[in-house]
Design a protein around this motif. Sequence first.
Motif, short mmCIF file in Angstrom:
data_model
loop_
_atom_site.label_atom_id
_atom_site.label_comp_id
_atom_site.label_asym_id
_atom_site.label_seq_id
_atom_site.Cartn_x
_atom_site.Cartn_y
_atom_site.Cartn_z
N LYS A 77 0.85 -1.17 0.00
CA LYS A 77 0.05 -0.02 -0.04
C LYS A 77 0.83 1.13 -0.13
CE LYS A 77 -4.21 -1.75 0.77
NZ LYS A 77 -5.64 -1.29 0.92
N ALA A 78 2.03 1.19 0.71
CA ALA A 78 2.78 2.42 0.90
C ALA A 78 3.59 2.63 -0.69
CB ALA A 78 3.85 2.28 1.81
N SER A 79 3.87 1.54 -1.13
CA SER A 79 4.57 1.57 -2.52
C SER A 79 3.69 2.15 -3.43
CB SER A 79 5.12 0.38 -2.92
OG SER A 79 5.85 -0.32 -1.98
N LEU A 80 2.47 1.69 -3.42
CA LEU A 80 1.32 2.26 -4.44
C LEU A 80 1.32 3.62 -4.42
CD1 LEU A 80 -1.35 -0.60 -4.71
CD2 LEU A 80 0.06 0.28 -6.44
N LEU A 81 1.19 4.13 -3.14
CA LEU A 81 1.00 5.51 -2.63
C LEU A 81 2.39 6.41 -3.07
CD1 LEU A 81 -0.20 6.94 0.69
CD2 LEU A 81 1.86 7.86 -0.44
N CYS A 82 3.39 5.93 -3.22
CA CYS A 82 4.50 6.70 -3.71
C CYS A 82 4.51 6.87 -5.06
CB CYS A 82 5.84 5.84 -3.13
SG CYS A 82 6.37 5.82 -1.36
N LEU A 83 4.31 5.43 -5.77
CA LEU A 83 4.28 5.80 -7.28
C LEU A 83 3.21 6.42 -7.75
CD1 LEU A 83 4.75 1.63 -8.11
CD2 LEU A 83 6.38 3.75 -8.24
N GLY A 84 1.94 6.64 -7.21
CA GLY A 84 0.92 7.46 -7.36
C GLY A 84 1.05 8.87 -7.39
N LEU A 85 2.11 9.10 -6.60
CA LEU A 85 2.55 10.69 -6.36
C LEU A 85 3.89 10.67 -7.35
CD1 LEU A 85 1.88 10.79 -2.51
CD2 LEU A 85 0.38 11.81 -4.48
N GLY A 86 3.95 9.97 -8.10
CA GLY A 86 5.25 10.19 -8.91
C GLY A 86 6.54 9.99 -8.33
N ALA A 87 6.76 9.43 -7.36
CA ALA A 87 7.89 9.29 -6.48
C ALA A 87 8.80 8.03 -6.92
CB ALA A 87 7.57 9.19 -4.87
N GLU A 88 10.04 8.09 -6.47
CA GLU A 88 10.87 6.90 -6.99
C GLU A 88 11.06 5.96 -6.09
OE1 GLU A 88 14.93 6.21 -9.16
OE2 GLU A 88 13.79 8.35 -9.59
N LEU A 89 10.65 4.70 -5.93
CA LEU A 89 10.85 3.66 -4.96
C LEU A 89 12.38 3.45 -4.78
CD1 LEU A 89 7.98 1.38 -5.38
CD2 LEU A 89 8.24 2.98 -3.62
N GLN A 90 13.13 3.53 -3.62
CA GLN A 90 14.15 3.26 -3.42
C GLN A 90 14.66 1.56 -3.34
OE1 GLN A 90 16.52 6.10 -3.20
NE2 GLN A 90 14.71 6.48 -4.25
N PRO A 91 15.76 1.02 -4.12
CA PRO A 91 15.99 -0.21 -3.95
C PRO A 91 16.26 -0.60 -2.60
CG PRO A 91 17.40 0.88 -5.36
CD PRO A 91 16.34 1.97 -4.95
N GLN A 92 16.62 0.05 -1.71
CA GLN A 92 16.89 -0.27 -0.38
C GLN A 92 16.42 0.91 0.56
OE1 GLN A 92 20.71 -1.36 0.95
NE2 GLN A 92 20.85 -3.36 0.11
N SER A 93 15.69 0.27 1.55
CA SER A 93 15.08 1.17 2.75
C SER A 93 15.10 0.75 4.10
CB SER A 93 13.72 1.82 2.35
OG SER A 93 12.89 0.87 2.49
N ALA A 94 15.23 1.19 5.07
CA ALA A 94 15.34 0.55 6.35
C ALA A 94 14.74 1.51 7.52
CB ALA A 94 16.96 0.21 6.80
N PHE A 95 14.40 0.49 8.60
CA PHE A 95 13.60 1.27 9.70
C PHE A 95 14.55 1.66 10.71
CE2 PHE A 95 9.88 -0.47 7.87
CZ PHE A 95 8.94 0.48 8.09
N ASP A 96 14.32 2.66 11.34
CA ASP A 96 15.36 3.23 12.69
C ASP A 96 14.45 3.50 13.75
OD1 ASP A 96 17.80 3.88 10.89
OD2 ASP A 96 16.14 4.96 9.85
N GLN A 97 15.04 3.63 14.97
CA GLN A 97 14.45 3.73 16.22
C GLN A 97 14.48 5.29 16.36
OE1 GLN A 97 16.79 1.31 19.00
NE2 GLN A 97 15.77 -0.62 18.26
N LYS A 98 13.41 5.69 16.44
CA LYS A 98 13.24 7.24 16.48
C LYS A 98 12.64 7.49 18.09
CE LYS A 98 9.95 10.68 14.89
NZ LYS A 98 9.23 11.07 13.71
N VAL A 99 13.99 7.90 18.84
CA VAL A 99 13.80 8.01 20.36
C VAL A 99 13.04 8.80 20.66
CG1 VAL A 99 15.05 7.90 22.54
CG2 VAL A 99 15.86 6.51 20.79
N TYR A 100 11.89 8.98 21.44
CA TYR A 100 11.35 9.74 22.50
C TYR A 100 10.64 9.64 23.38
CZ TYR A 100 6.76 9.97 20.36
OH TYR A 100 5.34 9.63 19.77
N TYR A 101 10.54 10.26 24.51
CA TYR A 101 9.90 9.52 25.74
C TYR A 101 8.69 10.38 25.96
CZ TYR A 101 14.30 7.46 26.56
OH TYR A 101 15.25 6.70 26.13
#
Lengths: 397, 475
Positions: free
Chosen positions: B58-82
């Motif tokens: 669903k996220a990839s379709l959304l990106c393509l629908g907005l003319g964005a370029e899907l990246q061959p590699q992506s990754a999740f990080d830990q966004k720290v907040y308390y």
Amino acid sequence: MDSIFFYRNSATAPADGPLAGLKIAVQPTVSVAGWPADAGSKALANFTALEDATVVSRLVQSGAFICGSTLGSEFGFGLAESRAGEAVKHNIAAAELMLDMMGESRLAACGAGVCGFKPSYGLVSHFGLIGLIPSLEVCGLLAGSCQTIRHLLRALAGPDDKDFSLPDEKPGEFYAPAPEPSKTTIGVIAEAQSALPDAEKSKFHASVAALQKAGFAVREVSFPDWPLFLPVHKIVGSVEASSAAGRYDSVRYGERAPGARNWNEMYLASRGAAFGTLLKSFLIQGAYFQFQRYDAYENACRIRARLVADMKKLTDAVDFLVLPVSGGASEERPRTLDETYGRFAATAFANVTGQPALVLPPASAAEAPFQLVGPRLGDAALLALGDFLLSVREKGK
Amino acid sequence: MDFEAVIGLEIHIELNCKTKMFCDCPNRPGDDPNLNTCPTCLWLPGAIPRFSAEALEKASLLCLGLGAELQPQSAFDQKVYYYPDLPKGYQLSQAHRPLSRGGGIDITDEDGNLKRLRIHHIHMEEDVAKLVHELEGRVPISLVDFNRAGSPLVEIVTEPDLRTPHHAMEFLKALRTQVRYVGSSECSMENGSMRVDANISVRPRGTSQMNTKVEVKNMNSVRHVGDAIAYEISRQSQAVQAGEAVVLHTRLWDPDKKVTLPMRGKFEGPCVPDPMVPVIELSPAFIEEMRSRLPEMPAARAERFVNDYRLTGEEAAFLSADPDVAGFFEALVKKGVAPRTAMHWLATQLIPAVKERRLELGASRVTPERLAALLALLAKDEINANAAREVLAHLFESDETPEAIVNARGFRQVSDAGALAAMIDRVLAAQSAAVADFRAGQGKALGFLIGQVMQSSGGKANPKIIRELLTKKLG
Ligand SMILES: [Zn+2]
């Protein structure tokens, strides 16, 4: 002898399966559904595991009996308060499962005079393990023989739909033929012995000489960047721990700190009060690198990749490596962070590279316990080597 | 001094996935509190996130629908907040390596010119828990609802290309249309499935410097976004003119007072890669597969409507703004309805009727087949427009064919000249004044007389034939 246990299983052991009759102890960093799983920390006091760790469910499915949970260090980090290894040493359990973050399972095995094994990274599921540094820690195994470890690993290894971080490919049967000594080269890393005091060095040399006597081709190899393993572990490990340790919030379980004026303060104060001194030093070190020296963390990650590649070259050149277990630090139980690292100076490298490492007890008082190390995913061959060496000793008696 | 604003938007969109992003819990945040939870989304010790394939699609379709370029590699990080809505202390978010880069949306600016507003990147992240504050009792308490924890989100970060509240509103409207088209989200600001933060700074017009920005949150509609930005631009311009420095901070829009007010910032630190969620590698085959699933996007569809159906640009834009409307329109045309009739009936009859009944266009008894059958009767002059409108009302209530409804309820148009002539004679006899007016040259009187005949036919007479007959008789 009950004092080594934190919790004992009162159920009866199952009767069949390939591991039937095998009693296995776990550390409280390994979840067993319905058992308290405080991971040795006040932050998780009164937390009861809802699900079995995959390592537990696979052993139980194979007929093994999880006999109890032994006292451990906070989140399995270091061995300061740990009683790991004693259940196997005293024949209360045939094996014990514990986290190996920088060599804990190997040093505990040393202390108990039994075999200790750290599997390759990616071979055994992390699901249900309550640790601190997922990219460095794995579930280690302690047992009286390499054969027992191999039986256990056969049940444990392989993909798990609860842990996507494992590779998809199924590992083969955990069998490798006994090594032919004349065709097997074992490398001794020169740099790994440099910190050893002379007495330990000569004991280690006696162990290496025994390998030669068994017919193996032993040769010295060099790993110039050896001194980088520990700092890389310190930085990567502590940052990983500090970034994610907030999940052990000690609010939904554990004890809430009293006296806070609002919820934010309550959360922060509870986390502050829950962790022990050693763990706090570790987390604060990580916070320093994360928030003040992120560049150093990024460098450490880059250096880690280089160390992995260099180690791969080394294990391509020889079949196995042999190293001491001792980091050269004093025998006393370390309390500070630096003392703790000092104790694991010879073992932490395998957590950085993800290689399998096996510790065998010494054959006699004249030798030292030593580590045998193989290439990543070369676990079966490494255990076959350990098995072979133990059987040579038996015959020699 | 004359100021211009530099505006960038950060838009969170809730993906309409069946499950959460890292576990199999239903993605239904509105259910009874804490119903949709498991050890993973409660972030209990030992749990491991398992990234959902549906969220990626669903996220990839959304990106393509907005003319964005899907990246061959992506990754999740830990966004720290308390903060208590995030008891584990970090949010899984693609901080360093986003799912896509680039893309953009074309809007029409205040002067009617086409303006491209670029997207910097789009990344995925998990939603956090929802806090419910009960302040009524003797001891105020705060409750945590984990239903929303781990729901799949994407965040769209624009380039600072926007200059006016109009740009922001047009961007959001077009974005909503395009995301609904690919089917990844409903994008409702009112229901919280689209949340917009705006970063705003001001500078003297004509300069190119980037000044300290202020983040504004808490707008619950596209209109509020426009109002909040307009307020913030004037507040900052006045501050700068008065010689005050703008400091980096976050403000909340108060929709009642129509002002932005400063809020206390959350503690946030740099992000560390998450060691448990594997790096996402998109193969060229996967990207191709996603591209093939992409529907025709609204701009392309509108252009085709103009070319193929001879609609005006405005009509085509109206139809293609909603994929359901556009689909309904094309189904009608396929069934033989003239494009302009189909457009007219959708816009003026069916859509208002569906709205009035609180139904969905795609989910009422009035299917394209039944409406086309009704419009065919109209086209063949078997019923008149009045009757067609009444039959439409009946179509919502029963499953009978339009033909059956027309027959059973006597809606058939009276085109029989003999029957109509008798009616006309009676009307002419009764309305002598109007007849006189008409003969005196007052054209309006003809319309009145047609109406009278229509009335006496019970609305069933064919107005064309009445006109013909009347003109003949009076002439
Ligand atoms: Zn869940």
